[in-house]
Write an enzyme that holds these catalytic residues in place. Sequence first.
Site, PDB file in Angstrom:
ATOM      1  N   LYS A 275      -4.241  -2.347   6.235  1.00 30.75           N
ATOM      2  CA  LYS A 275      -5.246  -2.068   5.223  1.00 30.75           C
ATOM      3  C   LYS A 275      -6.598  -1.788   5.872  1.00 30.75           C
ATOM      4  O   LYS A 275      -6.855  -2.232   6.994  1.00 30.75           O
ATOM      5  CB  LYS A 275      -5.402  -3.276   4.288  1.00 30.75           C
ATOM      6  CG  LYS A 275      -4.205  -3.585   3.423  1.00 30.75           C
ATOM      7  CD  LYS A 275      -4.465  -4.839   2.593  1.00 30.75           C
ATOM      8  CE  LYS A 275      -3.282  -5.176   1.706  1.00 30.75           C
ATOM      9  NZ  LYS A 275      -3.086  -4.185   0.634  1.00 30.75           N
ATOM     10  N   ARG A 349       7.329  -6.029  -3.127  1.00 28.48           N
ATOM     11  CA  ARG A 349       8.633  -5.683  -3.700  1.00 28.48           C
ATOM     12  C   ARG A 349       9.776  -6.057  -2.764  1.00 28.48           C
ATOM     13  O   ARG A 349      10.893  -6.287  -3.207  1.00 28.48           O
ATOM     14  CB  ARG A 349       8.661  -4.200  -4.052  1.00 28.48           C
ATOM     15  CG  ARG A 349       8.578  -3.244  -2.881  1.00 28.48           C
ATOM     16  CD  ARG A 349       8.152  -1.836  -3.289  1.00 28.48           C
ATOM     17  NE  ARG A 349       6.731  -1.805  -3.618  1.00 28.48           N
ATOM     18  CZ  ARG A 349       6.070  -0.699  -3.947  1.00 28.48           C
ATOM     19  NH1 ARG A 349       6.709   0.459  -4.016  1.00 28.48           N
ATOM     20  NH2 ARG A 349       4.783  -0.726  -4.222  1.00 28.48           N
TER      21      ARG A 349
END
Length: 494
Positions: A275, A349
């Site tokens: 990030k 996920r």
Amino acid sequence: MRNPLPPVPGKLLEIEVSDDLRRGTPLATLIVAPSEEDGDAVLEEIGGVRPTGKAGDVQTVPTGDVRWLAGVGDGEPRHYRKAGAALVRAVSSALGDDVKAGLKAFRTFAVELPADAGAEHVEELAFGLLLGGYRFTVTADEPKPSVRTVRLLTRHERAVPAYDKALERVRELAAAAAFARDLANAPSNIKTPAWLADTVVATARAKGGLPNLTVSVRDEKWLAAEGFGGVLAVGGGSAAPPRLIELEYRPRGATTHLLLVGKGITFDTGGLSIKPADGMHLMRTDMAGGAAIIAAVRAIAALRLPVRVTALVPAAENHVSGSSYRPGDIVRHYGGKTTEVGNTDAEGRMVLADALVYGIKKHKPDVVIDAATLTGAMKVSLGVRTGGVFATEDALAERVTKAGERVGEAWWRMPLLEDLAETVQGSLGDVRQAPGGPGGIVAALFLREFVGDVPWVHLDIAGPARADKTYEDVVPGATGFAARTLVELVASYA
């Protein structure tokens, strides 16, 4: 090394109902604003102050028996929440000013209820009072003096038992939101997967434990033996190994069984798909979905709801090292299905997939609900105060949104678009983790591959899980969003 954190869960304000104002207790009164039907009518002055009645507007009165005036707008219940939150912040500020001035610190204040206030108004006011003054501070300073008790004053003696009954539920719902905030706000140098698991165990056992609630913690060796490839891949780059936290609430006579699964990423660097530095510090709250589920189950047990609930929180730290998982890897999940990794920052996920298959296979629930700060796309779609609902059944989606309405949390149903379903199908593996396209929808379609035919709802709370400014009963930091909805949702099956 000493744990520098404040106690988790923290202690909330005590709230009680009475028809008697005790001498010397600072008093606030709630003011209803003039309606349009009143034309240019203005409210009478109180202690030299002319109240506005505007929802959330708190005014200090310099003289007389009343110290604060708190507006409740047109008197709708939702305005009472805003008033309660603003009032408790004003009272806390006044307490600090009194202490600085050398005055004796008051620890109790009273709120005079309007004559026509009902139980619903009292509930909303209590939410604001209990959560509006929330603080989580890691400091070496001594705790500042704080208000400990608020007494709600009613003119009707017969109303006291009814208000007390309403507050029993509100106390637990507010405690769930505050506990979820505590967990998500905790800094990640302390909040490893092991710390999170240990905190859940300690909380469940506190004060003799909660009825019918058990907690099991699975370590990285168990996860490897059972084939939790998604959790192990995400957690493989960190020196802090992953955990699976399993809570089981099994009340006697329950005929419905719900499975709750929450993303527990205790810190998210993005892994090798790293990030940007700006905003990465906020990733301590990337386990807000897991925090909401942990806190909700605690409240469900405390309220003794007659519904069986199993909760799973796969906890891992998504870090960067020589053992990090890579884009292009093929990961085998619990149950055998394989995933092509496209972006290591789509880690939520990956861990949820393992837990969903495991929970459904082991526990055979009637309904499955997962909650996660899953996709930044949802912040673009719905902003930062509304959660996204993806459901395989219309009735289930409506049940979630109605539960949220009852506790003051906003949800909006999002589509599971079938024409995008093929985009998550893999070529090297069974499914693709990050195939591109509308992020929130594609992530939900990926998760759907792991739930089979069980009625399922996915809650994406990436937007409302954090706040950067104060509004209503929310303060900057983790919001505890979804915890109250989950409790109310489970209660709807009772």
